[in-house]
Design an enzyme around this catalytic site. Structure first.
Site, PDB file in Angstrom:
ATOM      1  N   ALA A 130       0.824  -1.213   0.000  1.00 29.53           N
ATOM      2  CA  ALA A 130       0.000   0.000   0.000  1.00 29.53           C
ATOM      3  C   ALA A 130       0.861   1.268   0.000  1.00 29.53           C
ATOM      4  O   ALA A 130       0.357   2.358  -0.278  1.00 29.53           O
ATOM      5  CB  ALA A 130      -0.904  -0.002   1.226  1.00 29.53           C
ATOM      6  N   TYR A 155      12.258   2.260  -1.384  1.00 35.43           N
ATOM      7  CA  TYR A 155      11.517   1.004  -1.297  1.00 35.43           C
ATOM      8  C   TYR A 155      10.214   1.092  -2.091  1.00 35.43           C
ATOM      9  O   TYR A 155       9.919   0.232  -2.933  1.00 35.43           O
ATOM     10  CB  TYR A 155      11.223   0.676   0.176  1.00 35.43           C
ATOM     11  N   LYS A 159       8.774  -0.843  -5.739  1.00 32.79           N
ATOM     12  CA  LYS A 159       7.510  -1.583  -5.905  1.00 32.79           C
ATOM     13  C   LYS A 159       6.680  -0.971  -7.041  1.00 32.79           C
ATOM     14  O   LYS A 159       6.045  -1.694  -7.807  1.00 32.79           O
ATOM     15  CB  LYS A 159       6.739  -1.606  -4.586  1.00 32.79           C
ATOM     16  N   ASN A 185      -1.160  -3.418   6.231  1.00 31.12           N
ATOM     17  CA  ASN A 185      -0.164  -3.677   7.289  1.00 31.12           C
ATOM     18  C   ASN A 185      -0.308  -5.098   7.847  1.00 31.12           C
ATOM     19  O   ASN A 185      -1.145  -5.327   8.720  1.00 31.12           O
ATOM     20  CB  ASN A 185      -0.298  -2.642   8.402  1.00 31.12           C
ATOM     21  N   LEU A 206       5.043  -1.249  14.138  1.00 28.89           N
ATOM     22  CA  LEU A 206       4.292  -1.095  15.380  1.00 28.89           C
ATOM     23  C   LEU A 206       4.089  -2.402  16.154  1.00 28.89           C
ATOM     24  O   LEU A 206       4.463  -2.483  17.331  1.00 28.89           O
ATOM     25  CB  LEU A 206       2.924  -0.454  15.059  1.00 28.89           C
TER      26      LEU A 206
HETATM   27  N1  UFG Z   1       4.252   3.601  15.148  1.00 30.31           N
HETATM   28  C1  UFG Z   1       4.462   4.123  16.415  1.00 30.31           C
HETATM   29  N2  UFG Z   1       5.517   3.662  17.136  1.00 30.31           N
HETATM   30  C2  UFG Z   1       6.376   2.709  16.676  1.00 30.31           C
HETATM   31  C3  UFG Z   1       6.156   2.167  15.374  1.00 30.31           C
HETATM   32  C4  UFG Z   1       5.092   2.648  14.639  1.00 30.31           C
HETATM   33  O1  UFG Z   1       3.715   4.992  16.864  1.00 30.31           O
HETATM   34  O2  UFG Z   1       7.320   2.335  17.383  1.00 30.31           O
HETATM   35  C5  UFG Z   1       3.100   4.067  14.357  1.00 30.31           C
HETATM   36  C6  UFG Z   1       3.468   4.736  13.039  1.00 30.31           C
HETATM   37  O3  UFG Z   1       3.739   6.098  13.240  1.00 30.31           O
HETATM   38  C7  UFG Z   1       2.229   4.466  12.192  1.00 30.31           C
HETATM   39  C8  UFG Z   1       1.742   3.099  12.702  1.00 30.31           C
HETATM   40  O4  UFG Z   1       2.338   2.933  13.982  1.00 30.31           O
HETATM   41  O5  UFG Z   1       1.225   5.399  12.493  1.00 30.31           O
HETATM   42  C9  UFG Z   1       2.160   1.942  11.820  1.00 30.31           C
HETATM   43  O6  UFG Z   1       3.553   1.980  11.596  1.00 30.31           O
HETATM   44  P1  UFG Z   1       4.364   0.745  10.989  1.00 30.31           P
HETATM   45  O7  UFG Z   1       5.800   1.116  10.988  1.00 30.31           O
HETATM   46  O8  UFG Z   1       3.973  -0.508  11.677  1.00 30.31           O
HETATM   47  O9  UFG Z   1       3.791   0.619   9.514  1.00 30.31           O
HETATM   48  P2  UFG Z   1       3.778   1.653   8.295  1.00 30.31           P
HETATM   49  O10 UFG Z   1       2.342   1.906   7.996  1.00 30.31           O
HETATM   50  O11 UFG Z   1       4.631   2.821   8.534  1.00 30.31           O
HETATM   51  O12 UFG Z   1       4.487   0.817   7.137  1.00 30.31           O
HETATM   52  C10 UFG Z   1       4.239  -0.566   6.961  1.00 30.31           C
HETATM   53  C11 UFG Z   1       5.495  -1.256   6.465  1.00 30.31           C
HETATM   54  C12 UFG Z   1       5.794  -0.894   5.044  1.00 30.31           C
HETATM   55  C13 UFG Z   1       4.604  -1.127   4.204  1.00 30.31           C
HETATM   56  C14 UFG Z   1       3.415  -0.412   4.744  1.00 30.31           C
HETATM   57  C15 UFG Z   1       2.225  -0.767   3.915  1.00 30.31           C
HETATM   58  O13 UFG Z   1       6.611  -0.910   7.249  1.00 30.31           O
HETATM   59  O14 UFG Z   1       6.835  -1.713   4.558  1.00 30.31           O
HETATM   60  O15 UFG Z   1       3.181  -0.766   6.096  1.00 30.31           O
HETATM   61  O16 UFG Z   1       1.105  -0.159   4.355  1.00 30.31           O
HETATM   62  F1  UFG Z   1       4.866  -0.709   2.952  1.00 30.31           F
END
Ligand code: UFG
Length: 342
Positions: A130, A155, A159, A185, A206
């Site tokens: 996504a 990255y 894709k 996710n 997260l």
């Molecule tokens: N978050 C926190 N604290 C943390 C980690 C994350 O508050 O320690 C928050 C982020 O700010 C975000 C949410 O949790 O709001 C989700 O963050 P993630 O890092 O789990 O996921 P992302 O949505 O940033 O990205 C993930 C993958 C990508 C992928 C994407 C697809 O890391 O590789 O989902 O939607 F492409």
């Protein structure tokens, strides 16, 4: 279903790959793994044998960048289609090492396609994300597959580029057919507790981070921003149980093999959850309220995105079956059972 075709699963020892291995075997496919174990443990293979009740998992150890190895895999097996996971996936790391991402994700895909073409295997399910939607304007939510694509990291660029290469290859000859799956996710683990996500470093994502807080290995969750334009101010994402995601791959493959028609679909639940909602759900799963602190926003994060899941439902019959509580419970089960001895 009783399919007996042989499927090549690149990256099949990884987090999503291993869950998809189990789903494919359960659907009746014979599955061969190609993995270089750069982000997976060899013990996964034993776990997969245990889960699928086969004596041994067939696995070629090596990289999709190794053309000679790819040729050997296709010569030694009569492969009907490929499910391609093997790639680099850390958004932050990709900004530091773009070349490594271009090489593994784009050159790796090209080498694989060339090896496939040489033996006339022309159906492939592709792991997309996504993240290809970039920082979508709020009026585009829930995100449909025809939303504009935009990259915010090398990255995501790899894709988008891969998707566009596949589109042009498919247009070149009717025998090519690609199932492009844009994951939202993925979280959670197999209910057996035998396979799951196992990041070796401090996790960036997260749920793996929360799981380490729950296990007492990290003191608290840093919530990256509570001033977003969302109901509780924290980021909203569409979390999907990895077992639901794995089922989506089987459906995509079934459709490719049955129709030889390609598709580009979102795989998400269609529902968004905030960081604080996920933290509370994990607290319910592990039986205690988990501590958090509010930290600054993380660079590159967007406020909210979640899928319009209707195309996957219409084309593949896909729908998610597991809730946020199921995702957290299975993650916690993996942490307290399987992850330790893996
Ligand atoms: N978050 C926190 N604290 C943390 C980690 C994350 O508050 O320690 C928050 C982020 O700010 C975000 C949410 O949790 O709001 C989700 O963050 P993630 O890092 O789990 O996921 P992302 O949505 O940033 O990205 C993930 C993958 C990508 C992928 C994407 C697809 O890391 O590789 O989902 O939607 F492409």
């Amino acid at each position: 279903m009783g399919q007996s075709e042989t499927i090549l699963l690149t990256g099949g020892a990884g987090y999503i790959g291993s869950h998809t291995y189990v789903a494919l075997v359960e659907a009746g496919y014979r599955v061969i793994i190609l993995d270089d174990f750069s982000n997976a443990k060899r013990s996964v293979l034993t776990r997969l044998a245990q889960l699928t009740r086969v004596n041994e998992v067939t696995c070629y150890e090596g990289s999709v960048l190794d053309g000679a190895l790819l040729r050997r895999v296709f010569e030694e097996n009569e492969i009907a289609a490929v499910v391609h996971f093997a790639a680099r996936k850390a958004v932050g790391e990709s900004s530091e090492k773009p070349l490594a991402y271009f090489e593994t994700n784009c050159s790796g895909l090209l080498k694989l396609l060339a090896a496939m073409e040489a033996v006339d295997v022309r159906r492939l399910v592709f792991s997309s994300t996504a993240t290809v939607y970039g920082d979508p304007a709020p009026e585009l939510l829930p995100l449909k597959e025809d939303a504009p694509l935009n990259y915010m990291s090398p990255y995501a660029f790899t894709k988008i580029m891969s998707e566009q290469m596949l589109e042009q290859i498919a247009a070149s000859h009717a025998s090519w057919a690609f199932g492009v799956l844009r994951y939202f996710n993925p979280v959670g683990a197999h209910p057996s507790g035998l396979i799951g996500e196992d990041p070796s470093d401090i996790p960036n994502n997260l749920m793996p981070y929360i799981s380490k807080v729950a296990a007492g290995e990290l003191p608290h969750l840093n919530v990256f921003g509570n001033d977003y334009d969302t109901p509780d101010g924290t980021g909203i994402r569409d979390y999907i149980h990895v077992s639901d995601l794995a089922a989506g791959h089987v459906m995509s493959l079934n459709r490719l093999l049955a129709t030889n028609e390609g598709h580009v679909v979102n795989l998400g639940s269609g529902q968004g959850h905030s960081v604080l909602e996920v933290l509370a759900a994990y607290g319910r799963a592990c039986g205690r309220e988990l501590p958090h602190e509010i930290a600054p926003r993380r660079a590159g994060d967007v406020a909210a995105y979640y899928a319009d899941a209707s195309r996957a439902a219409a084309l593949l019959g896909f729908e998610t079956r597991r809730s946020l509580d199921d995702m957290c419970a299975s993650s916690w089960n993996w942490i307290v059972t399987g992850a330790k001895e893996a």
